[in-house]
Design an enzyme around this catalytic site. Structure first.
Site, short mmCIF file in Angstrom:
data_model
loop_
_atom_site.label_atom_id
_atom_site.label_comp_id
_atom_site.label_asym_id
_atom_site.label_seq_id
_atom_site.Cartn_x
_atom_site.Cartn_y
_atom_site.Cartn_z
N GLY A 1 69.58 -4.41 20.12
CA GLY A 1 68.21 -4.67 19.75
C GLY A 1 68.08 -6.00 19.02
O GLY A 1 69.07 -6.67 18.72
N GLY B 1 60.91 -18.63 16.98
CA GLY B 1 61.71 -17.55 17.56
C GLY B 1 61.45 -17.33 19.04
O GLY B 1 61.66 -16.24 19.56
N GLU B 2 61.01 -18.38 19.74
CA GLU B 2 60.68 -18.19 21.15
C GLU B 2 61.92 -17.88 21.99
O GLU B 2 61.85 -17.16 22.97
CB GLU B 2 59.98 -19.43 21.71
CG GLU B 2 59.44 -19.23 23.11
CD GLU B 2 58.35 -20.20 23.50
OE1 GLU B 2 58.14 -20.37 24.71
OE2 GLU B 2 57.70 -20.77 22.61
N GLN C 1 66.90 -10.16 13.94
CA GLN C 1 66.20 -11.24 13.24
C GLN C 1 64.74 -11.28 13.71
O GLN C 1 64.46 -11.51 14.87
CB GLN C 1 66.87 -12.58 13.54
CG GLN C 1 66.23 -13.78 12.85
CD GLN C 1 66.34 -13.72 11.33
OE1 GLN C 1 67.32 -13.18 10.82
NE2 GLN C 1 65.37 -14.28 10.64
N ARG D 1 59.43 -27.66 22.63
CA ARG D 1 60.62 -27.37 23.41
C ARG D 1 60.22 -26.77 24.76
O ARG D 1 59.57 -25.74 24.83
CB ARG D 1 61.52 -26.40 22.65
CG ARG D 1 62.87 -26.13 23.29
CD ARG D 1 63.63 -25.14 22.43
NE ARG D 1 64.93 -24.82 23.00
CZ ARG D 1 65.69 -23.81 22.58
NH1 ARG D 1 65.27 -23.04 21.59
NH2 ARG D 1 66.85 -23.57 23.12
N ARG E 1 64.44 -16.05 21.02
CA ARG E 1 64.67 -14.61 20.86
C ARG E 1 63.65 -13.80 21.66
O ARG E 1 63.97 -12.77 22.24
CB ARG E 1 64.58 -14.24 19.37
CG ARG E 1 65.88 -14.48 18.61
CD ARG E 1 65.68 -14.44 17.11
NE ARG E 1 65.14 -15.70 16.61
CZ ARG E 1 64.41 -15.81 15.51
NH1 ARG E 1 64.08 -14.72 14.84
NH2 ARG E 1 63.98 -16.98 15.11
N SER F 1 73.29 -8.91 24.77
CA SER F 1 73.58 -8.38 23.45
C SER F 1 72.39 -7.55 22.94
O SER F 1 72.57 -6.49 22.33
CB SER F 1 73.89 -9.51 22.48
OG SER F 1 74.18 -9.00 21.20
#
Length: 294
Positions: free
Chosen positions: A75, A94-95, A78, A56, A97, A70
């Protein structure tokens, strides 16, 4: 009230239940059994490195900004899945995030460390993104192509490992035959997968580029592109049929040469082929040509 609604959307993005469940299932399927205690650690965000096998390349900046806002309030809940790499940790899943956390200027993030080989990590990166439908068609094609090369897989083997049909894999990989400029238009969302497949019906990349530009400017549908491609192919066939044929002339030359050399002769444009069955026949033809190898 506006802030509360924004936080709600951010919390949805943080948890993203269905997507995170799929991500966790993929990670646990590929990761070594010994690492499945799912111990959550907190590490410095500066210790994280991007996934070198991440297919991606594009991320929705508006969605990242909303998630970052947010994260500033609540914080990161996940954890990011990582693997140890020297004194750093490479991101496995989780890139998005990670990018949002970095934008939110968080100093620490929760992670789960997994033990993965390069091959397993590459497979995981592609599978996870395919399941979450996070890849655009070109990224998907590039990722699958890199995966096949890394593991030396056939299309059939890649299809089995990625849970897709062989036809789907073949159709996706065909997108890499498009000109780079057209591929970029697909990445940017200006052309759809349907438009791309229709453009592949043209022989020349220059024609693909011209028609892609026309499709965007005139907002042509996939059906309209298909019609233009069919018409173009039909016109070329008619043009070729109307060209003066020199086949009779060529056939006459071929016949004379075949009579002289007593073998099959093929003549086309700038190439003359003289066929021979064995060494003796070759020597006979060379003698007729006056070629002395002694």
């Amino acid at each position: 009230m506006a802030n509360k609604r924004g936080l709600g959307r951010g919390m949805d993005a943080l948890f993203s239940d269905e997507a995170d469940k799929k991500e966790a299932q993929v990670v646990d399927k590929v990761a070594d059994k010994k690492d499945q205690d799912n111990v959550v650690l907190k590490i410095a965000i500066t210790s994280l490195e991007a996934n070198p096998f991440q297919p991606r390349k594009t991320f929705d900046q508006a969605a990242l900004s909303e998630l970052a806002d947010s994260l500033k309030e609540s914080g990161l809940i996940q954890p990011i899945v990582v693997r140890k790499h020297g004194d750093k940790y490479q991101i496995v899943a989780g890139e998005r995030r990670f990018r949002a956390a970095r934008s939110a200027e968080l100093t620490q993030v929760p992670v789960i460390v997994k033990s993965l080989s390069d091959n397993a990590m590459m497979a995981l990166s592609i599978i996870e993104n395919l399941q979450r439908e996070d890849l655009n068609p070109i990224e998907e094609a590039q990722g699958i192509n890199a995966y096949m090369k890394q593991l030396t897989l056939t299309q059939a083997q890649a299809a089995e490992k990625l849970g897709k049909s062989r036809a789907a894999i073949a159709n996706t990989l065909r997108l890499l035959n498009l000109p780079a400029q057209v591929q970029q238009l697909i990445i940017e969302g200006q052309l759809s997968m349907g438009h791309a497949r229709a453009l592949l019906g043209l022989d020349a990349q220059s024609d693909m580029l011209l028609l892609a530009d026309k499709a965007i400017k005139q907002q042509l549908s996939v059906r309209q592109i298909e019609d233009i491609v069919r018409h173009t192919a039909s016109s070329k066939q008619k043009t070729n049929a109307k060209k003066p044929s020199n086949s009779i002339y060529i056939q006459a030359i071929e016949q004379q040469l075949e009579d002289k050399f007593s073998t099959k002769i093929s003549l086309s444009k700038k190439k003359l082929e003289i066929n021979f069955a064995n060494k003796d026949e070759l020597n006979r033809i060379l003698d007729l040509l006056g070629v002395d190898l002694n």
